[in-house]
Design a protein around this motif. Structure first.
Motif, short mmCIF file in Angstrom:
data_model
loop_
_atom_site.label_atom_id
_atom_site.label_comp_id
_atom_site.label_asym_id
_atom_site.label_seq_id
_atom_site.Cartn_x
_atom_site.Cartn_y
_atom_site.Cartn_z
N PHE A 1 0.77 -1.15 -0.11
CA PHE A 1 -0.05 -0.23 -0.15
C PHE A 1 0.81 1.21 0.02
CE2 PHE A 1 0.61 0.93 4.40
CZ PHE A 1 1.21 -0.25 4.94
N ARG A 2 0.53 2.30 -0.45
CA ARG A 2 1.35 3.49 -0.60
C ARG A 2 0.42 4.67 0.50
NH1 ARG A 2 5.08 5.96 -3.59
NH2 ARG A 2 5.86 3.99 -4.72
N ILE A 3 1.13 5.30 1.13
CA ILE A 3 0.54 6.22 2.14
C ILE A 3 0.70 7.59 1.53
CG2 ILE A 3 0.54 7.25 4.45
CD1 ILE A 3 -0.22 4.63 4.65
N ARG A 4 -0.23 8.48 1.62
CA ARG A 4 -0.36 9.76 1.05
C ARG A 4 0.74 10.78 1.86
NH1 ARG A 4 -5.86 10.28 -0.45
NH2 ARG A 4 -6.31 10.09 1.60
N PRO A 5 1.48 11.26 1.16
CA PRO A 5 2.27 12.41 2.44
C PRO A 5 1.69 13.35 3.00
CG PRO A 5 2.89 12.73 0.04
CD PRO A 5 1.81 11.57 -0.09
N VAL A 6 1.98 13.73 4.15
CA VAL A 6 1.08 14.91 5.06
C VAL A 6 1.77 15.98 4.60
CG1 VAL A 6 1.09 15.58 7.42
CG2 VAL A 6 0.41 13.01 6.94
N TYR A 7 0.87 17.00 4.05
CA TYR A 7 1.60 18.13 3.64
C TYR A 7 0.80 19.45 4.26
CZ TYR A 7 -2.66 18.30 0.69
OH TYR A 7 -3.79 18.38 0.18
N ARG A 8 -0.32 19.30 4.98
CA ARG A 8 -1.09 20.43 5.72
C ARG A 8 -1.35 20.13 6.85
NH1 ARG A 8 -6.67 20.19 5.20
NH2 ARG A 8 -7.30 18.47 4.26
N CYS A 9 -1.85 21.30 7.58
CA CYS A 9 -2.31 21.22 9.04
C CYS A 9 -3.77 21.30 8.92
CB CYS A 9 -1.69 22.35 9.79
SG CYS A 9 -2.31 22.23 11.41
N LEU B 1 6.64 21.28 7.41
CA LEU B 1 5.49 21.45 8.22
C LEU B 1 5.86 22.33 9.31
CD1 LEU B 1 4.30 17.85 8.42
CD2 LEU B 1 3.70 19.29 6.76
N PRO B 2 5.72 23.93 8.85
CA PRO B 2 6.08 24.80 10.05
C PRO B 2 4.59 24.98 10.52
CG PRO B 2 5.75 25.82 8.06
CD PRO B 2 5.55 24.49 7.69
N GLY B 3 4.50 26.06 11.61
CA GLY B 3 3.25 26.28 12.24
C GLY B 3 3.44 26.38 13.78
N HIS B 4 4.10 25.29 14.30
CA HIS B 4 4.25 25.34 15.56
C HIS B 4 4.81 26.62 16.28
CE1 HIS B 4 2.59 21.66 17.26
NE2 HIS B 4 2.94 20.97 16.35
N GLU B 5 4.34 27.20 17.30
CA GLU B 5 4.80 28.32 17.85
C GLU B 5 6.04 28.15 18.67
OE1 GLU B 5 0.54 30.26 18.60
OE2 GLU B 5 1.61 29.22 20.19
N GLY C 1 20.33 29.28 15.14
CA GLY C 1 19.23 28.44 14.76
C GLY C 1 18.08 28.91 15.09
N LEU C 2 17.67 30.08 14.52
CA LEU C 2 16.33 30.76 14.82
C LEU C 2 15.51 30.53 13.63
CD1 LEU C 2 17.61 33.94 15.94
CD2 LEU C 2 16.69 32.26 17.44
N VAL C 3 14.09 30.30 13.85
CA VAL C 3 13.06 30.00 12.67
C VAL C 3 12.01 30.87 12.83
CG1 VAL C 3 11.77 28.04 11.74
CG2 VAL C 3 13.63 27.69 12.59
N THR C 4 11.65 31.44 11.78
CA THR C 4 10.53 32.18 11.72
C THR C 4 9.03 31.41 11.75
OG1 THR C 4 10.16 32.20 9.30
CG2 THR C 4 11.49 34.09 10.15
N PRO C 5 8.10 31.70 12.23
CA PRO C 5 6.82 31.09 12.51
C PRO C 5 6.42 30.44 11.01
CG PRO C 5 6.49 33.19 13.63
CD PRO C 5 7.77 33.28 12.79
N ALA C 6 6.75 30.93 10.14
CA ALA C 6 6.33 30.38 8.76
C ALA C 6 7.32 29.29 8.19
CB ALA C 6 6.66 31.37 7.49
N GLY C 7 8.29 28.88 9.37
CA GLY C 7 9.22 27.78 8.87
C GLY C 7 10.55 28.19 8.28
N LYS C 8 10.90 29.41 7.97
CA LYS C 8 12.02 30.05 7.22
C LYS C 8 12.97 30.21 8.22
CE LYS C 8 10.17 31.46 3.09
NZ LYS C 8 9.00 32.27 3.14
N VAL C 9 14.37 29.71 7.91
CA VAL C 9 15.45 29.90 8.91
C VAL C 9 15.97 31.53 8.96
CG1 VAL C 9 17.78 29.13 9.58
CG2 VAL C 9 16.32 27.79 8.39
N VAL C 10 16.05 32.20 9.99
CA VAL C 10 16.39 33.66 10.15
C VAL C 10 18.07 33.57 10.12
CG1 VAL C 10 16.54 35.45 11.69
CG2 VAL C 10 14.62 34.03 11.64
N TRP C 11 18.71 34.44 9.21
CA TRP C 11 19.90 34.26 9.03
C TRP C 11 20.52 35.83 9.48
CZ3 TRP C 11 23.33 36.44 5.43
CH2 TRP C 11 22.68 36.93 4.30
#
Lengths: 479, 260
Positions: free
Chosen positions: A87-95, A447-451, B228-238
């Motif tokens: 089986f193939r798993i879809r990659p996770v890309y969005r929150c 996957l960024p977004g965590h604070e 090693g700082l990262v912005t909330p959007a995920g980009k690396v701050v340099w």
């Protein structure tokens, strides 16, 4: 018109050849090789394979490969085939959902149930919360701990949930109602570092689980009796991780840089089988080659409906044997440590009657301590996360280094595999999660977004969702 | 007040009165009534002072009584949940005290546009031109005085080439050129040696900014990729801004504080 042919020998990952050396036309590519392997093994259903020549994946036709690398036509080309998941798993890309203000404390551990239908998270606000995955909202709040909940574990039959906290107390929950069963069990004198359940094929329905703590003991508990059965003491410092192997052996890794193998006799005594002493620093993480199958028990990606207890036990046993490989090849153990190395252990076939684990390979290369090691669900690869901001991929059988995934800007804390072993997910101190693809050996999604720092990540065993949480108190679900 | 010890002498030689103890006891017993009568009948400031003193004593007494009462009943105190939850694998590791290092990029951009920053040193002593430049005499008879040499620390970019010496008006001596600055993070209280990317603003004037002169209070941009700082959007701050806090021409090094 003479057809250029190449002499090839197909071998599997462990080195056993499939048939003898044969001539293959030089324009044979992936498809033709797959057909060949399928016919030789007499597979009823055509399974997909990936092919490797000297540890590099063979993506082009055999002839092109020979030309590019100027391999002599007179030598026999050894092609290693590896079975890929059907089986193939879809990659996770969005929150898909960020759930804030539910957990009042930092999220310390998340775990999907083995059937992928439930999610439990433990947090610094002393509660364990159960989540409804269909609506992505909180379902139950389980209160019973007085301190931060450090570890949470589902039983392989999905009927029990156990959590351990910073006081050393263990709470047993009924996941269908979110209620505490009995009282908080005390026994450990300091905080609990890890929990592992007895595999489903050894005992169904699940009753026993083992917890390990800072006080240096591992305790085996019975869920129904709600008490400690056996105390495995012997480690001189904190036990950081514990795993219950498929053959009944319990492996504990500790800060005293040893790993101990324990066995439970028929009389119900816990005896020490072996001490593995090759590390030079704290043992941070352990992983077994069959770990994923032991965790999911009788459930797999097809999401079968439950049947009777004996049938579930049989299915679990079948899955376990398949995951091990050949019938008599035992499970391998990998351990990651503070001395920046990882050791791959294999039981040795030696003159001694007892099976002792011997170091097969010492995997070096990390420049900082290794925080988490994890075998892929099919046992073919080992992934390691380290504080040197990289995730490294190693061969699961020989321990050879394959590739390093760089991209994180700070320490990588935990990893999780997708159930088809094609993708790897890593969470880090830099507040991002990254999905890496094993086939192309590149970053698939960021996957960024965590604070803030992400401390726990889990991919559901049915491959649908990913849950992550950390210092910022929001739980994020990704699809 | 007795000036001498004749009272003690008499006590030693002849002893005390026969009813001394009884009289003493009764007198002390009467003190209570005397005190209360005094407290009730005093008026004015004296009364107030007495009342205040009595109140303080009463409060203290109540506290000690409560304390004694508590210890008689044994009860396990409910400990508050500790702050700072960390997962099990981080519990035994000492982590540097964390301060929020992520900054909001939109706020930063707005600040950049307005040209106003919240800086640690808002006011700096203005540097006069004759302090900043030294006149260099040139020409065959050394009468021409149009050349100037900078006497403060400067930053020239990596691709800097001098203008032909005949035409260059401002000389920036290589001994006063700096590439690295010691940048302190204000909350984490640790200092890093980071490369300078450029000079953003010198408070003494736009001419000094374009020359690349670094005096106290100058805003410089430093390369922070090793943090090693990262912005909330995920980009690396340099790159981040920092303000110079010392006089580099006196110390030989540039000390700056990071603007978060």
């Amino acid at each position: 018109m003479a057809m250029n042919t190449v002499m090839c020998l197909l071998t599997d990952a462990e080195g056993t050849p499939l048939g003898s050396a044969m001539y293959i036309p030089h324009n044979a590519g992936h498809l033709q090789l797959t057909n060949l392997v399928n016919t030789f093994i007499n597979n009823e259903v055509k399974l997909s394979y990936s092919f490797y020549v000297s540890d590099e994946e063979l993506l082009v036709s055999v002839g092109t490969y020979m030309e590019r690398n100027s391999v002599s036509v007179e030598n026999v080309l050894k092609i290693v085939y590896r079975q890929q998941a059907v089986f193939r798993i879809r990659p996770v890309y969005r929150c898909s959902q960020t759930i804030r203000d539910v957990h009042e404390g930092e999220i310390l551990c998340v775990s999907f149930s083995p059937d992928g239908k439930n999610l439990a998270s433990g947090s610094g606000d002393t509660t364990v919360r159960l989540w409804d995955l269909n609506t992505e909202t909180p379902m139950f709040t389980c209160k019973g701990h007085n301190e931060h909940v450090l570890a949470v574990a589902w039983s392989p039959d999905v009927k029990c949930l156990v959590s351990g906290d910073r006081d050393g107390k263990v709470c047993c929950w009924d996941p269908s109602k979110g209620e505490l069963q009995g009282n908080a069990l005390s026994g450990h004198k300091k905080w609990i570092c890890g929990i592992a359940w007895e595999p489903a094929h050894l005992s169904y329905p699940s009753r026993r689980f083992v917890t390990c703590g800072k006080d240096g003991d591992a305790r085996i508990w019975d869920f129904t009796l709600k008490r400690t059965l056996i105390v495995l003491s012997g480690h001189t410092r904190a036990v950081t991780c514990v795993k219950w192997g498929g053959d009944g052996t319990i492996y504990t890794g500790s800060q005293d840089s040893t790993i101990r193998m324990w066995e439970i006799t028929h009389q119900g005594q816990g005896i020490l089988k072996h001490i593995l002493k090759d590390h030079a620093g704290w043992v941070n993480s352990l992983s077994l080659s069959t770990e994923y199958v032991l965790r999911t028990g009788a459930f797999d990606h097809t999401r079968q409906v439950t049947c009777s207890d004996e049938e579930m036990k049989k299915i679990a046993l079948e899955r376990y044997i398949k995951a091990k490989g050949k019938v008599d090849s035992p499970e391998r153990l990998v351990s990651g440590s503070d001395d920046f190395t990882i050791i791959l252990w294999e039981p040795s076939v030696s003159l001694q009657p007892k099976q002792k684990m011997v170091t097969t390979a010492r995997l070096t290369g990390h420049q900082q301590l290794v925080n988490h090691v994890y075998f892929s669900p099919n046992g073919q690869w080992i992934a390691s996360a380290s504080f040197d901001k990289s995730v490294k991929l190693w061969d699961g059988v020989t321990g050879k280094f394959i590739t390093a995934f760089r991209g994180h800007a700070n320490c990588v804390y935990q990893i999780s595999w997708s159930p088809d072993s094609r993708m790897l997910l890593s969470c880090s101190k830099d507040s991002t999660l990254k999905v890496w693809e094993i086939g192309t050996k590149k970053l698939k999604h960021d996957l960024p977004g965590h604070e803030d720092e992400v401390w726990a990540v889990d991919w559901s065993p049915d491959g649908e969702k990913v849950a992550s949480g950390g210092l910022g108190k929001a739980l994020k679900l990704w699809k | 007040m007795p000036q001498g010890d004749y009272i003690e002498l008499h006590k030693k030689r002849h002893g005390r009165r026969l009813d001394y103890e009884e009289r003493k006891r009764k007198k002390e017993a009467r003190q209570v009534h005397k005190r209360s009568k005094q407290a009730q009948n005093s008026i004015g400031i004296k009364g107030k002072m007495i009342a205040k003193k009595n109140y303080a004593e009463k409060a203290q007494m109540k506290k000690t009584l409560k304390m004694h009462e508590e210890s008689s009943s044994r009860r396990k105190a409910d400990e508050d949940v500790q702050e700072g939850a960390v997962p099990a694998y981080l519990l035994d590791r000492e982590n540097t005290t964390r301060a929020k290092v992520l900054s909001n990029t939109i706020k930063q951009k707005r600040k950049e546009k307005a040209g106003k920053w919240e800086v640690p040193l808002p006011k700096v002593r203005p540097v006069a031109e004759d302090e900043m430049f030294r006149v260099i005499r040139s020409g065959k008879r050394k009468t021409k005085q149009w050349k100037r040499m900078v006497t403060k620390a400067t930053f020239v970019g990596p691709g800097f080439t001098r203008k032909p010496p005949k035409y260059e008006r401002f000389i920036r001596p290589s001994g006063l050129r700096f590439t690295k600055a010691h940048v302190t993070h204000p909350e984490l209280r640790c200092t890093f040696c980071l490369e300078i990317i450029g000079i953003k603003k010198n408070p003494n004037g736009p001419m000094y900014t374009s020359l690349g002169v670094m005096t106290r209070g100058t805003i410089i941009e430093v390369n922070v990729s090793e943090l090693g700082l990262v912005t909330p959007a995920g980009k690396v701050v340099w790159g981040k801004y920092a303000q110079v806090t010392n006089n580099p021409e006196n110390d030989g090094c540039i000390n700056a504080v990071l603007l978060v």
